[in-house]
Motif scaffolding. Structure first.
Motif, PDB file in Angstrom:
ATOM      1  N   LEU A   1       0.826  -1.210   0.000  1.00  0.00           N
ATOM      2  CA  LEU A   1       0.000   0.000   0.000  1.00  0.00           C
ATOM      3  C   LEU A   1       0.856   1.254   0.000  1.00  0.00           C
ATOM      4  CD1 LEU A   1      -2.748  -1.093   2.567  1.00  0.00           C
ATOM      5  CD2 LEU A   1      -3.011  -0.843   0.088  1.00  0.00           C
ATOM      6  N   LEU A   2       1.915   1.271   0.798  1.00  0.00           N
ATOM      7  CA  LEU A   2       2.792   2.446   0.834  1.00  0.00           C
ATOM      8  C   LEU A   2       3.549   2.610  -0.476  1.00  0.00           C
ATOM      9  CD1 LEU A   2       4.238   2.282   4.468  1.00  0.00           C
ATOM     10  CD2 LEU A   2       2.475   3.805   3.574  1.00  0.00           C
ATOM     11  N   GLY A   3       3.894   1.498  -1.114  1.00  0.00           N
ATOM     12  CA  GLY A   3       4.540   1.602  -2.421  1.00  0.00           C
ATOM     13  C   GLY A   3       3.626   2.260  -3.437  1.00  0.00           C
ATOM     14  N   GLY A   4       2.340   1.891  -3.425  1.00  0.00           N
ATOM     15  CA  GLY A   4       1.398   2.546  -4.314  1.00  0.00           C
ATOM     16  C   GLY A   4       1.194   4.009  -3.967  1.00  0.00           C
ATOM     17  N   LEU A   5       1.114   4.308  -2.665  1.00  0.00           N
ATOM     18  CA  LEU A   5       0.928   5.695  -2.248  1.00  0.00           C
ATOM     19  C   LEU A   5       2.123   6.562  -2.636  1.00  0.00           C
ATOM     20  CD1 LEU A   5      -0.805   7.747  -0.653  1.00  0.00           C
ATOM     21  CD2 LEU A   5       0.392   7.007   1.418  1.00  0.00           C
ATOM     22  N   ALA A   6       3.323   5.973  -2.625  1.00  0.00           N
ATOM     23  CA  ALA A   6       4.531   6.739  -2.953  1.00  0.00           C
ATOM     24  C   ALA A   6       4.491   7.272  -4.375  1.00  0.00           C
ATOM     25  CB  ALA A   6       5.771   5.871  -2.751  1.00  0.00           C
ATOM     26  N   LEU A   7       3.709   6.629  -5.227  1.00  0.00           N
ATOM     27  CA  LEU A   7       3.633   7.105  -6.603  1.00  0.00           C
ATOM     28  C   LEU A   7       2.867   8.416  -6.706  1.00  0.00           C
ATOM     29  CD1 LEU A   7       4.690   5.827  -9.260  1.00  0.00           C
ATOM     30  CD2 LEU A   7       2.334   5.147  -9.737  1.00  0.00           C
ATOM     31  N   GLU A   8       1.920   8.646  -5.784  1.00  0.00           N
ATOM     32  CA  GLU A   8       1.087   9.850  -5.823  1.00  0.00           C
ATOM     33  C   GLU A   8       1.501  10.887  -4.781  1.00  0.00           C
ATOM     34  OE1 GLU A   8      -1.174  10.288  -8.073  1.00  0.00           O
ATOM     35  OE2 GLU A   8      -1.230   8.281  -8.953  1.00  0.00           O
ATOM     36  N   GLU A   9       1.796  10.427  -3.567  1.00  0.00           N
ATOM     37  CA  GLU A   9       2.124  11.324  -2.449  1.00  0.00           C
ATOM     38  C   GLU A   9       3.416  10.851  -1.800  1.00  0.00           C
ATOM     39  OE1 GLU A   9       0.568  14.007  -1.667  1.00  0.00           O
ATOM     40  OE2 GLU A   9      -1.239  13.822  -2.913  1.00  0.00           O
ATOM     41  N   GLN A  10       4.544  11.302  -2.330  1.00  0.00           N
ATOM     42  CA  GLN A  10       5.829  10.801  -1.839  1.00  0.00           C
ATOM     43  C   GLN A  10       6.083  11.176  -0.380  1.00  0.00           C
ATOM     44  OE1 GLN A  10       5.777  12.715  -4.818  1.00  0.00           O
ATOM     45  NE2 GLN A  10       5.655  10.895  -6.116  1.00  0.00           N
ATOM     46  N   GLU A  11       5.778  12.425  -0.012  1.00  0.00           N
ATOM     47  CA  GLU A  11       6.077  12.866   1.357  1.00  0.00           C
ATOM     48  C   GLU A  11       5.238  12.103   2.381  1.00  0.00           C
ATOM     49  OE1 GLU A  11       5.290  14.818  -1.113  1.00  0.00           O
ATOM     50  OE2 GLU A  11       7.091  16.029  -1.529  1.00  0.00           O
TER      51      GLU A  11
ATOM     52  N   ALA B   1       6.434   8.458   2.599  1.00  0.00           N
ATOM     53  CA  ALA B   1       7.700   8.347   3.326  1.00  0.00           C
ATOM     54  C   ALA B   1       7.494   8.521   4.825  1.00  0.00           C
ATOM     55  CB  ALA B   1       8.690   9.389   2.808  1.00  0.00           C
ATOM     56  N   ALA B   2       6.655   9.485   5.212  1.00  0.00           N
ATOM     57  CA  ALA B   2       6.394   9.690   6.638  1.00  0.00           C
ATOM     58  C   ALA B   2       5.717   8.470   7.250  1.00  0.00           C
ATOM     59  CB  ALA B   2       5.521  10.933   6.819  1.00  0.00           C
ATOM     60  N   LEU B   3       4.731   7.917   6.549  1.00  0.00           N
ATOM     61  CA  LEU B   3       4.060   6.724   7.061  1.00  0.00           C
ATOM     62  C   LEU B   3       5.019   5.532   7.105  1.00  0.00           C
ATOM     63  CD1 LEU B   3       0.584   6.988   5.290  1.00  0.00           C
ATOM     64  CD2 LEU B   3       1.114   7.384   7.702  1.00  0.00           C
ATOM     65  N   GLY B   4       5.927   5.451   6.137  1.00  0.00           N
ATOM     66  CA  GLY B   4       6.919   4.375   6.159  1.00  0.00           C
ATOM     67  C   GLY B   4       7.805   4.442   7.384  1.00  0.00           C
TER      68      GLY B   4
END
Length: 411
Positions: free
Chosen positions: A95-105, A108-111
């Protein structure tokens, strides 16, 4: 997907996967059964980013594949490790990998948050099982219910004909008193009683500075050497109470808090300075007996809200009969017993236009003077002449500093 989006999103996804995988690798690198580590999580994060770039259908297929992988992993490791943290981490990585495509910041914070939660397994387990008591857990749940369940349901409009009783505003005071009590309790538990009278005095002031003055006064009678430190602890309790006093004013009337900022700052600095005088006499970290069973008392917070409501009605009645002087008189009398309730009444009248801002500033000073008089009498009664004189001197300096700054610095 454009090239700029790919050059930012894919490296972010890779970094998130590597970070989460590194934490899992260090935690289970020597495990007998296979565990998803650095490479697996990095690949899953990239899979999530690439799948989302291909479309929502592809992303759902990737997420389903990761779920099947997690289920297979759980079947293999369930006997040795029945927990689900590792399997859930696989899905979160996708899920975070998919989110990184749209909202990188945001991704990254959630990661980072996920990595911290995974790494802090042992500290969090110890905190929830050993450090936090059942009573503290009940207190935390009660505070959460009051803030997140009850408060949103209360109306923001007045329920009385005079427009002074706003349920949501009154309940915010209850939540504020409970919240600072919880924070003080947690800090006191974290620091420990061995830190001495200063810490105990400061944090006890969030619950009741009046009770702190009486309690430390009784404790000062045990030994003459404890008179100075006990007086300093009582003044630090009043410093904490002054901070809560400012918070109550700011919650009810931000404009009055801004107008009274310099007088309150001067009062706080003088209280701190006088408290440091007694701390020089500390030779050993000895505390009077205290009880820390409850983080806060709901009854105490509700009583403050009830007194606030009564004071608001009385002050409004006096204001309508005698004008602004009547409202100040009612609040001043109330401050002899409950400073924060009186503060709420003055701030509410200032917020509603019942008091001019300049008059309300002097009303704040008057409330401090009234409460200080009551606490000074209590200090002499509970701790004797030396203790009473030390506490009274600090409180008097606080009032004088607030009054002088109100006079010299326009609001």
């Amino acid at each position: 997907m454009d090239w700029d989006q790919a050059t930012h999103g894919l490296p972010a996804a890779l970094g998130i996967g590597l970070l989460i995988g590194a934490v899992r690798e260090r935690q289970h690198g020597n495990a007998a059964s296979a565990q998803a580590g650095v490479r697996t999580h990095a690949l899953l994060a990239l899979m999530g980013a690439v799948a989302l770039a291909l479309g929502q259908a592809a992303f759902l297929v990737a997420l389903l594949a990761a779920a099947l992988l997690a289920w297979s992993s759980y079947r293999v490791t369930a006997r040795d490790d029945p927990g689900l943290t590792g399997e859930v981490a696989l899905l979160v990585t996708v899920l975070l990998g998919g989110l990184a495509l749209e909202e990188q910041e945001l991704a990254a914070a959630l990661g980072v948050v996920v990595a911290i939660l995974l790494w802090a397994k042992a500290p969090l387990a110890r905190l929830s099982r050993e450090v936090i008591s059942d009573q503290e857990m009940r207190d935390a749940l009660l505070l959460a219910a009051c803030a997140l369940v009850v408060l949103p349901l209360l109306p923001e409009t007045a329920i009385d004909p005079w427009g002074v009783l706003v349920p949501a505003r009154l309940w915010r005071i209850v939540v504020l008193v409970m919240g600072v009590g919880m924070l003080g309790h947690i800090a006191l538990r974290a620091v420990g009683a061995r830190r001495g009278l200063p810490v105990a005095g400061f944090f006890s002031g969030f619950a009741s500075s009046t009770a702190a003055v009486a309690g430390f006064g009784r404790g000062s009678r045990v030994s003459a050497a404890l008179v100075g430190p006990s007086a300093s602890a009582a003044l630090l309790a009043n410093l904490a109470s002054l901070l809560l006093f400012a918070a109550v004013i700011g919650t009810t009337s931000p404009a009055l808090l801004r107008a009274s900022a310099w007088p309150l700052l001067a009062a706080s600095l003088l209280l701190l300075a006088f408290s440091l005088l007694g701390l020089r006499q500390v030779k050993e970290e000895t505390l009077p007996p205290t009880s820390a069973a409850n983080a806060f008392r709901l009854g105490h917070a509700l009583m403050i809200a009830l007194v606030i409501a009564v004071v608001l009605l009385v002050s409004e009645g006096l204001r309508q009969l005698f004008g602004q002087a009547g409202a100040l008189a009612g609040a001043t009398i109330a401050a002899l017993g409950e400073l924060h309730a009186a503060a709420a009444s003055i701030a509410s009248l200032a917020a509603s236009g019942g008091l001019e801002l300049a008059t309300a500033r002097w009303g704040v000073v008057t409330l401090l003077a009234s409460a200080s008089l009551a606490k000074s009498i209590l200090a002499f009664a509970s701790g004797g002449p030396r203790y009473g004189a030390a506490v009274s001197a600090g409180l008097a300096a606080m009032v004088v500093g607030a009054a002088a700054t109100t006079w010299l610095v326009p609001g």
